[in-house]
Design an enzyme around this catalytic site. Structure first.
Site, PDB file in Angstrom:
ATOM      1  N   ARG A  51     -41.025  16.213 -44.267  1.00  0.00           N
ATOM      2  CA  ARG A  51     -42.305  16.931 -44.246  1.00  0.00           C
ATOM      3  C   ARG A  51     -42.214  17.998 -43.167  1.00  0.00           C
ATOM      4  O   ARG A  51     -41.246  18.061 -42.419  1.00  0.00           O
ATOM      5  CB  ARG A  51     -43.519  16.001 -44.099  1.00  0.00           C
ATOM      6  CG  ARG A  51     -43.372  14.740 -43.331  1.00  0.00           C
ATOM      7  CD  ARG A  51     -43.403  14.812 -41.818  1.00  0.00           C
ATOM      8  NE  ARG A  51     -44.271  15.817 -41.269  1.00  0.00           N
ATOM      9  CZ  ARG A  51     -43.987  16.478 -40.163  1.00  0.00           C
ATOM     10  NH1 ARG A  51     -42.867  16.236 -39.478  1.00  0.00           N
ATOM     11  NH2 ARG A  51     -44.801  17.376 -39.700  1.00  0.00           N
ATOM     12  N   ALA A  53     -43.432  22.308 -42.857  1.00  0.00           N
ATOM     13  CA  ALA A  53     -43.187  23.468 -43.718  1.00  0.00           C
ATOM     14  C   ALA A  53     -41.716  23.915 -43.745  1.00  0.00           C
ATOM     15  O   ALA A  53     -41.116  24.038 -44.825  1.00  0.00           O
ATOM     16  CB  ALA A  53     -44.115  24.607 -43.298  1.00  0.00           C
ATOM     17  N   ARG A  88     -45.332  20.105 -53.428  1.00  0.00           N
ATOM     18  CA  ARG A  88     -46.385  20.278 -52.427  1.00  0.00           C
ATOM     19  C   ARG A  88     -46.816  21.746 -52.468  1.00  0.00           C
ATOM     20  O   ARG A  88     -45.986  22.643 -52.308  1.00  0.00           O
ATOM     21  CB  ARG A  88     -45.888  19.896 -51.016  1.00  0.00           C
ATOM     22  CG  ARG A  88     -45.540  18.393 -50.906  1.00  0.00           C
ATOM     23  CD  ARG A  88     -45.436  17.940 -49.461  1.00  0.00           C
ATOM     24  NE  ARG A  88     -46.748  17.853 -48.830  1.00  0.00           N
ATOM     25  CZ  ARG A  88     -46.925  17.647 -47.519  1.00  0.00           C
ATOM     26  NH1 ARG A  88     -45.882  17.532 -46.723  1.00  0.00           N
ATOM     27  NH2 ARG A  88     -48.136  17.584 -47.012  1.00  0.00           N
ATOM     28  N   GLN A 201     -49.006  11.955 -38.071  1.00  0.00           N
ATOM     29  CA  GLN A 201     -47.743  12.580 -37.664  1.00  0.00           C
ATOM     30  C   GLN A 201     -47.679  12.753 -36.148  1.00  0.00           C
ATOM     31  O   GLN A 201     -46.592  12.753 -35.567  1.00  0.00           O
ATOM     32  CB  GLN A 201     -47.590  13.952 -38.349  1.00  0.00           C
ATOM     33  CG  GLN A 201     -47.386  13.898 -39.848  1.00  0.00           C
ATOM     34  CD  GLN A 201     -48.689  14.020 -40.606  1.00  0.00           C
ATOM     35  OE1 GLN A 201     -49.743  13.583 -40.148  1.00  0.00           O
ATOM     36  NE2 GLN A 201     -48.640  14.622 -41.772  1.00  0.00           N
ATOM     37  N   ASP A 242     -48.505  26.049 -41.809  1.00  0.00           N
ATOM     38  CA  ASP A 242     -47.917  25.857 -43.143  1.00  0.00           C
ATOM     39  C   ASP A 242     -47.977  27.131 -43.960  1.00  0.00           C
ATOM     40  O   ASP A 242     -47.217  27.300 -44.914  1.00  0.00           O
ATOM     41  CB  ASP A 242     -48.638  24.726 -43.868  1.00  0.00           C
ATOM     42  CG  ASP A 242     -48.278  23.398 -43.208  1.00  0.00           C
ATOM     43  OD1 ASP A 242     -48.898  23.065 -42.178  1.00  0.00           O
ATOM     44  OD2 ASP A 242     -47.336  22.746 -43.684  1.00  0.00           O
ATOM     45  N   ASN A 252     -52.988  25.089 -41.531  1.00  0.00           N
ATOM     46  CA  ASN A 252     -52.163  24.051 -40.891  1.00  0.00           C
ATOM     47  C   ASN A 252     -52.819  22.695 -41.160  1.00  0.00           C
ATOM     48  O   ASN A 252     -53.862  22.605 -41.830  1.00  0.00           O
ATOM     49  CB  ASN A 252     -52.043  24.333 -39.380  1.00  0.00           C
ATOM     50  CG  ASN A 252     -51.004  23.450 -38.709  1.00  0.00           C
ATOM     51  OD1 ASN A 252     -49.886  23.325 -39.214  1.00  0.00           O
ATOM     52  ND2 ASN A 252     -51.338  22.821 -37.604  1.00  0.00           N
ATOM     53  N   LYS A 253     -52.207  21.667 -40.647  1.00  0.00           N
ATOM     54  CA  LYS A 253     -52.688  20.294 -40.864  1.00  0.00           C
ATOM     55  C   LYS A 253     -54.179  20.176 -40.602  1.00  0.00           C
ATOM     56  O   LYS A 253     -54.688  20.732 -39.620  1.00  0.00           O
ATOM     57  CB  LYS A 253     -51.891  19.365 -39.936  1.00  0.00           C
ATOM     58  CG  LYS A 253     -52.225  17.893 -40.023  1.00  0.00           C
ATOM     59  CD  LYS A 253     -52.137  17.333 -41.420  1.00  0.00           C
ATOM     60  CE  LYS A 253     -50.809  17.572 -42.100  1.00  0.00           C
ATOM     61  NZ  LYS A 253     -50.813  17.268 -43.546  1.00  0.00           N
TER      62      LYS A 253
HETATM   63  O1  MRU Z   1     -48.229  17.334 -44.197  1.00  0.00           O
HETATM   64  P1  MRU Z   1     -47.123  17.755 -43.267  1.00  0.00           P
HETATM   65  O2  MRU Z   1     -46.732  16.703 -42.285  1.00  0.00           O
HETATM   66  O3  MRU Z   1     -45.955  18.347 -44.016  1.00  0.00           O
HETATM   67  O4  MRU Z   1     -47.792  18.925 -42.446  1.00  0.00           O
HETATM   68  C1  MRU Z   1     -47.065  19.549 -41.416  1.00  0.00           C
HETATM   69  C2  MRU Z   1     -47.858  20.481 -40.610  1.00  0.00           C
HETATM   70  O5  MRU Z   1     -49.001  20.752 -40.891  1.00  0.00           O
HETATM   71  C3  MRU Z   1     -47.153  21.130 -39.484  1.00  0.00           C
HETATM   72  O6  MRU Z   1     -48.040  21.413 -38.446  1.00  0.00           O
HETATM   73  C4  MRU Z   1     -46.556  22.445 -39.980  1.00  0.00           C
HETATM   74  O7  MRU Z   1     -45.862  22.279 -41.184  1.00  0.00           O
HETATM   75  C5  MRU Z   1     -45.601  23.007 -39.001  1.00  0.00           C
HETATM   76  S1  MRU Z   1     -44.104  22.026 -38.997  1.00  0.00           S
HETATM   77  C6  MRU Z   1     -43.024  22.781 -37.965  1.00  0.00           C
END
Ligand code: MRU
Length: 375
Positions: A51, A53, A88, A201, A242, A252-253
């Site tokens: 997981r 991006a 995704r 995470q 992302d 982002n998350k």
């Molecule tokens: O759902 P995820 O864990 O793939 O989401 C990841 C994030 O939102 C991270 O903050 C983002 O991808 C940056 S990762 C370097």
């Protein structure tokens, strides 16, 4: 980065087999998984074995190579690209990596494609490492300048959300690359880590990464950040992304947006670290144009962890029949973002700031923007 004193990346290749660190069992177990087929790659992305991006982009490129083992024709190539992109929807890096890999392979005769695909994926993985090291250098400069602007306090408290570390990339990370390099360069960083419900995470991955590197950190609930900002206990925020639109909206998350609003209210700089490949040049209004992934509501109603006897279990948190909704990302409008930290330098989250990253006009700052300067 080092795991038990051994250098690791989050993804690597051994001939025609791709290996990844299984992020679903961290921090309790450190295990890798072998990906042999396209189906293995799509499942690893969908189930979040991998997981983040940048990492799902690189996994997508390797997924193309795996798919071409049995059939390297145009139709198989197109079908593999479609299957990978569908895993995704939100992080643009996946589409970017898969489409550019497929496009380059179309120009190559089918019998040579699988070998070429592995080489393209290897190159993408290496370029991710170099990119993140550069993001880290620019981000560390910003954090050092923030520390200096505050009069070099005994600790610089930096809040981060989710995991934008090396586990979400191939190595280094984005937001955490800045933290690692600032820490290594002598800035006394202490990190507030948002747990990042529902998949945690922050609690599972960022805690583990920062501890392995020796960066002082404290885990907090997602809702504690506002209070800490009010109490003057947060000096800067830095998160990953992302997808970032051409005007600077940051996807982002989920939970990032609330932190950005709180940071703005308290005049705390809110930095977003990303590779240029995370910019979606076709998107302008992030709130309308970015597809937000809705994940399984069971991620909200249940939680996984380790029992005292070391067993990994998943338990239900809610009454039977509870209805849950699980949007995985949110969009922070550009106005709440102090600066974007990229491998090409630091820019404001504005149309001209972003254009400068494409070499179109405005100057890319190599050092910090004024603290708190939302443009
Ligand atoms: O759902 P995820 O864990 O793939 O989401 C990841 C994030 O939102 C991270 O903050 C983002 O991808 C940056 S990762 C370097």
């Amino acid at each position: 980065m080092l795991v038990h004193a051994q250098p690791y990346r989050s993804i690597w290749r051994d001939g025609a087999v791709v290996h990844v660190i299984d992020q679903t069992v961290l921090p309790h177990r450190f295990a890798s998984r072998a990906l042999h087929t396209l189906a293995d790659a799509t499942a690893a992305i969908r189930q979040m074995v991998v997981r983040g991006a940048p990492l799902i982009g690189v996994t997508g490129a390797y997924g193309i190579a795996l798919a071409l083992r049995d059939d390297a024709g145009d139709d198989a190539l197109a079908a593999a690209a479609k299957a990978l992109i569908a895993t995704r929807p939100t992080a643009i890096n996946l589409r970017w990596a898969v489409e550019q890999t497929a496009q380059q392979l179309r120009a190559i005769p089918a019998p040579a494609r699988q070998h070429a695909a592995f080489e393209l994926a290897d190159a993408l993985a290496q370029s991710d490492v170099d990119t993140n090291a550069a993001i880290g250098r620019h981000g560390a400069t910003l954090l050092r300048e923030r520390w200096a602007a505050l009069g070099r306090p005994a600790r610089l408290n930096v809040l981060t959300h989710c995991n934008a570390g090396w586990l979400g990339c191939v190595d280094w990370g984005t937001a955490l690359a800045a933290i690692y390099q600032a820490h290594d360069g002598g800035v006394p960083i202490h990190v507030w880590i948002d747990e990042t419900r529902p998949r945690n995470q922050g609690a599972s991955l960022t805690t583990w990464e920062l501890a392995a590197h020796g960066v002082p950190a404290t885990l907090i609930t997602d809702n504690a950040g506002g209070l800490l900002m009010q109490q003057g206990q947060v000096d800067a925020c830095i998160v990953g992304a992302d997808r970032v639109t051409a005007r600077g909206d940051v996807c982002n998350k989920v939970g990032t947006y609330l932190k950005a609003l709180a940071a703005h209210a308290h005049d705390i700089p809110f930095y977003v670290a990303l590779p240029v490949s995370t910019i979606d040049w076709q998107a302008w209004d992030g709130m309308r144009e970015i597809e937000i992934e809705n994940r399984d509501p069971a991620e909200v109603t249940h939680i996984s962890g380790r029992t005292e006897t070391g067993e990994l279990v998943r338990v239900q948190l809610v009454p039977d029949g509870t209805v849950a909704h699980n949007p995985a990302f949110d969009v922070t409008p550009a106005q709440w973002v102090t600066a974007l930290v990229t491998e090409r330098g630091v820019v404001p989250a504005t149309e001209s700031g972003l254009r400068s990253l494409r070499g179109e006009g405005a100057h890319v700052a190599r050092t910090a923007l004024p603290a708190g300067a939302a443009t």
